[in-house]
Scaffold this motif. Structure first.
Motif, PDB file in Angstrom:
ATOM      1  N   ILE A 119       0.873  -1.083   0.043  1.00  0.00           N
ATOM      2  CA  ILE A 119      -0.036   0.019  -0.226  1.00  0.00           C
ATOM      3  C   ILE A 119       0.982   1.291   0.029  1.00  0.00           C
ATOM      4  CG2 ILE A 119      -0.034  -0.047   2.442  1.00  0.00           C
ATOM      5  CD1 ILE A 119      -3.011   1.018   2.130  1.00  0.00           C
ATOM      6  N   ASN A 120       0.497   2.180  -1.020  1.00  0.00           N
ATOM      7  CA  ASN A 120       1.159   3.676  -0.824  1.00  0.00           C
ATOM      8  C   ASN A 120       0.441   4.271   0.127  1.00  0.00           C
ATOM      9  OD1 ASN A 120       2.013   6.185  -1.819  1.00  0.00           O
ATOM     10  ND2 ASN A 120       2.426   5.442  -3.899  1.00  0.00           N
ATOM     11  N   GLU A 121       0.978   4.530   1.020  1.00  0.00           N
ATOM     12  CA  GLU A 121       0.597   5.380   2.276  1.00  0.00           C
ATOM     13  C   GLU A 121       0.058   6.771   1.870  1.00  0.00           C
ATOM     14  OE1 GLU A 121       1.166   4.221   6.389  1.00  0.00           O
ATOM     15  OE2 GLU A 121       2.865   3.267   5.499  1.00  0.00           O
ATOM     16  N   GLU A 122       1.297   7.431   1.199  1.00  0.00           N
ATOM     17  CA  GLU A 122       1.004   8.868   0.881  1.00  0.00           C
ATOM     18  C   GLU A 122      -0.008   9.101   0.109  1.00  0.00           C
ATOM     19  OE1 GLU A 122       4.109  12.326  -1.102  1.00  0.00           O
ATOM     20  OE2 GLU A 122       4.815  10.345  -0.695  1.00  0.00           O
ATOM     21  N   LEU A 123      -0.165   8.183  -1.166  1.00  0.00           N
ATOM     22  CA  LEU A 123      -1.250   8.140  -2.035  1.00  0.00           C
ATOM     23  C   LEU A 123      -2.607   7.820  -1.355  1.00  0.00           C
ATOM     24  CD1 LEU A 123      -1.980   8.929  -4.880  1.00  0.00           C
ATOM     25  CD2 LEU A 123      -1.331   6.386  -5.528  1.00  0.00           C
ATOM     26  N   ALA A 124      -2.744   6.910  -0.456  1.00  0.00           N
ATOM     27  CA  ALA A 124      -4.040   6.663   0.195  1.00  0.00           C
ATOM     28  C   ALA A 124      -4.381   7.809   1.151  1.00  0.00           C
ATOM     29  CB  ALA A 124      -3.630   5.353   1.214  1.00  0.00           C
ATOM     30  N   ALA A 125      -3.504   8.494   1.422  1.00  0.00           N
ATOM     31  CA  ALA A 125      -3.962   9.597   2.364  1.00  0.00           C
ATOM     32  C   ALA A 125      -4.606  10.647   1.422  1.00  0.00           C
ATOM     33  CB  ALA A 125      -2.871  10.402   2.995  1.00  0.00           C
ATOM     34  N   LYS A 126      -4.464  10.509   0.122  1.00  0.00           N
ATOM     35  CA  LYS A 126      -5.183  11.630  -0.677  1.00  0.00           C
ATOM     36  C   LYS A 126      -6.665  11.348  -1.205  1.00  0.00           C
ATOM     37  CE  LYS A 126      -0.716  13.024  -3.085  1.00  0.00           C
ATOM     38  NZ  LYS A 126       0.089  13.166  -4.282  1.00  0.00           N
ATOM     39  N   TYR A 127      -7.349   9.997  -0.669  1.00  0.00           N
ATOM     40  CA  TYR A 127      -8.472   9.795  -0.948  1.00  0.00           C
ATOM     41  C   TYR A 127      -9.093   9.361   0.329  1.00  0.00           C
ATOM     42  CZ  TYR A 127      -6.633   8.877  -5.602  1.00  0.00           C
ATOM     43  OH  TYR A 127      -6.146   8.850  -6.848  1.00  0.00           O
ATOM     44  N   PRO A 128      -9.700  10.423   1.286  1.00  0.00           N
ATOM     45  CA  PRO A 128     -10.342  10.238   2.436  1.00  0.00           C
ATOM     46  C   PRO A 128     -11.558   9.153   2.314  1.00  0.00           C
ATOM     47  CG  PRO A 128     -10.681  12.390   1.655  1.00  0.00           C
ATOM     48  CD  PRO A 128      -9.734  11.889   0.785  1.00  0.00           C
ATOM     49  N   TYR A 129     -11.929   8.701   3.677  1.00  0.00           N
ATOM     50  CA  TYR A 129     -13.021   7.933   3.926  1.00  0.00           C
ATOM     51  C   TYR A 129     -14.321   8.706   3.471  1.00  0.00           C
ATOM     52  CZ  TYR A 129     -16.870   5.686   6.061  1.00  0.00           C
ATOM     53  OH  TYR A 129     -18.195   5.182   6.662  1.00  0.00           O
ATOM     54  N   LYS A 130     -15.227   7.904   2.689  1.00  0.00           N
ATOM     55  CA  LYS A 130     -16.511   8.579   2.452  1.00  0.00           C
ATOM     56  C   LYS A 130     -17.766   7.409   2.955  1.00  0.00           C
ATOM     57  CE  LYS A 130     -15.142  11.017  -1.770  1.00  0.00           C
ATOM     58  NZ  LYS A 130     -15.392  10.911  -3.414  1.00  0.00           N
ATOM     59  N   ARG A 131     -18.517   8.029   3.771  1.00  0.00           N
ATOM     60  CA  ARG A 131     -19.263   7.065   4.222  1.00  0.00           C
ATOM     61  C   ARG A 131     -20.407   6.343   3.040  1.00  0.00           C
ATOM     62  NH1 ARG A 131     -24.008   9.258   8.136  1.00  0.00           N
ATOM     63  NH2 ARG A 131     -24.961   9.957   5.984  1.00  0.00           N
ATOM     64  N   ALA A 132     -20.779   4.991   3.025  1.00  0.00           N
ATOM     65  CA  ALA A 132     -21.097   4.493   2.210  1.00  0.00           C
ATOM     66  C   ALA A 132     -22.019   3.081   2.383  1.00  0.00           C
ATOM     67  CB  ALA A 132     -19.781   3.929   0.949  1.00  0.00           C
ATOM     68  N   TYR A 133     -22.909   2.959   1.567  1.00  0.00           N
ATOM     69  CA  TYR A 133     -23.867   1.900   1.761  1.00  0.00           C
ATOM     70  C   TYR A 133     -24.145   0.860   0.976  1.00  0.00           C
ATOM     71  CZ  TYR A 133     -25.248   4.577   5.856  1.00  0.00           C
ATOM     72  OH  TYR A 133     -25.462   5.205   7.184  1.00  0.00           O
ATOM     73  N   LEU A 134     -24.283  -0.345   0.979  1.00  0.00           N
ATOM     74  CA  LEU A 134     -24.670  -1.427   0.056  1.00  0.00           C
ATOM     75  C   LEU A 134     -26.207  -0.982  -0.193  1.00  0.00           C
ATOM     76  CD1 LEU A 134     -22.824  -4.595   0.665  1.00  0.00           C
ATOM     77  CD2 LEU A 134     -22.766  -3.061  -1.422  1.00  0.00           C
TER      78      LEU A 134
END
Length: 402
Positions: free
Chosen positions: A374-389
């Motif tokens: 996992i690229n942690e620096e790149l992952a940090a650019k995509y913040p969590y978004k609440r989601a549902y099925l």
């Protein structure tokens, strides 16, 4: 060797993923997938507050002991949140062990049982004609096994036939989308899809279908019998499998192969199904079944009863999970097939990987460990978004299985 740090990483490069990164005092690290679609933060909190503090300073090579500690030691066992958390730790530890041994994970498990892994993709449409056309596109890409789904006449999008199924919103105000379902319309319509596929593409491609737990046992038996002329590779998740004994009725009435298990968390969810040979494929997957450690045992148990593996691999399992599933498949003598739904470019950038797809097969690669990071620096650019099925209802408003 000692565990010095464990980081829980939540990122959303198009979908939410929860990952664990375990760091050791010898410079080795391993990663694991802890994603539970629609309940991601429950797992992240479980890990951060209840698991991580207990593992700092432990020997990462003691994988079995750590697995038993997290499973038996918690007293409140099983369940999707607990097992996804355990899975992430376990998968990361196997990643570290294989790296320390200087070999790909499948070699550490016992070596390859095959040269490549047959995988299947998805083709769907709102009509039979659209599904047949989309099926052809996947066939042209080299897939030799394809799961086919179609919408129902006069109804809104049903499972697997509409746009991207997970709702999410940057403002955290997303709510589950509600879909409508009719079992009688489905049972009357779906055989026509497979008649059209065989007429168009012949018999050299494997056909799969997913009922997504929506039928009763007798309805599933009827569908399996109606689909027998088209020789499906499998009929997946025909009924809600909490009632394992229901498969006895299905088995009495159809020779269509049966697959189930993507929502299972432990071998106890499938023990009767496997031991009575009521299914042909067990679809449990690394992230939801507790990691590599139990998946090895599940595969061995299933092999005794001529049940093959068919691990769940939808896009809501991260590339880390796919990597672990691929190495398990490379080893397991009773491997059957692996679901490969594919990932977006952004997802693959966040999770650099060694596996590759080629002409209908997946190759896990020869990188040490399970081959995904996992690229942690790149992952940090995509913040969590609440989601549902989505949520599913019958035409009269009754809440039903999605």
């Amino acid at each position: 060797m000692k565990i010095t740090d464990i980081r829980v990483i939540v990122t959303c490069p198009g979908r939410n993923f929860v990952s664990v990164k375990i760091v050791t005092d010898e410079g080795l690290h391993g990663v694991g997938d802890a994603t539970l679609n629609g309940r991601e933060l429950a797992v992240a909190t479980y890990l951060t507050e209840h698991v991580v503090p207990t593992l700092i300073g432990r020997d990462p090579h003691r994988i079995e002991d750590i697995w038993q500690y997290l499973y038996r030691g918690a007293y409140w066992r099983r369940g999707p949140v607990t097992m996804a958390a355990i899975a992430a730790i376990d998968t990361a530890l196997w990643d570290i062990k294989a790296k320390a041994a200087g070999m790909p994970l499948y070699q550490l498990l016992g070596g390859a049982s095959r040269d490549r892994l047959l995988v299947y993709s998805h083709a769907q449409g709102t009509t039979i004609e659209e599904a047949v056309e989309n099926f052809g596109r996947k066939h042209e890409l080299g897939y030799r096994a394809i799961r086919a789904q179609t919408g129902l006449p006069g109804m809104p999008h049903v499972y697997g036939t509409g746009p991207y199924s997970v709702t999410n919103d940057a403002d955290l105000d997303a709510m589950p989308r509600e879909e409508v379902w009719s079992t009688s319309k489905y049972l009357n319509y779906i055989p026509g899809l497979f008649e059209a596929l065989r007429r168009t593409y012949g018999w050299d491609v494997e056909l799969l279908h997913d009922s997504h737990h929506r039928l009763t046992p007798i309805e599933a038996a009827r569908l399996g019998k109606d689909l027998e002329p088209y020789r499906l590779f499998w009929l997946e998740d025909a009924v809600a499998a909490e009632h394992q004994e229901g498969f006895r009725l299905i088995r009495q009435h159809t020779t269509t192969p049966l697959a189930v298990g993507e929502v299972f968390n432990t071998i106890w969810d499938a023990r009767l199904l496997i031991s009575e040979q009521l299914i042909d494929y067990i679809r449990m997957t690394t992230v939801h079944a507790g990691g590599v450690t139990p998946m090895r045992k599940i595969a061995d148990f299933a092999a005794i009863y001529n049940v093959r593996t068919g691990a769940h691999g939808a896009m809501d399992m991260s590339p880390i999970c796919l990597g672990a599933n691929a190495h398990l498949g490379m080893w397991a003598p009773n491997y059957g097939i692996l679901e490969y739904a594919g990932y977006s470019e952004e997802m693959l950038e966040v999770f650099p990987h060694a596996w590759r797809f080629e002409k209908g097969d997946l190759y896990p690669g020869e990188a040490h460990g399970h081959g995904v990071d996992i690229n942690e620096e790149l992952a940090a650019k995509y913040p969590y978004k609440r989601a549902y099925l989505p949520v599913n209802r019958l035409e009269d408003g009754t809440l039903w299985h999605w």
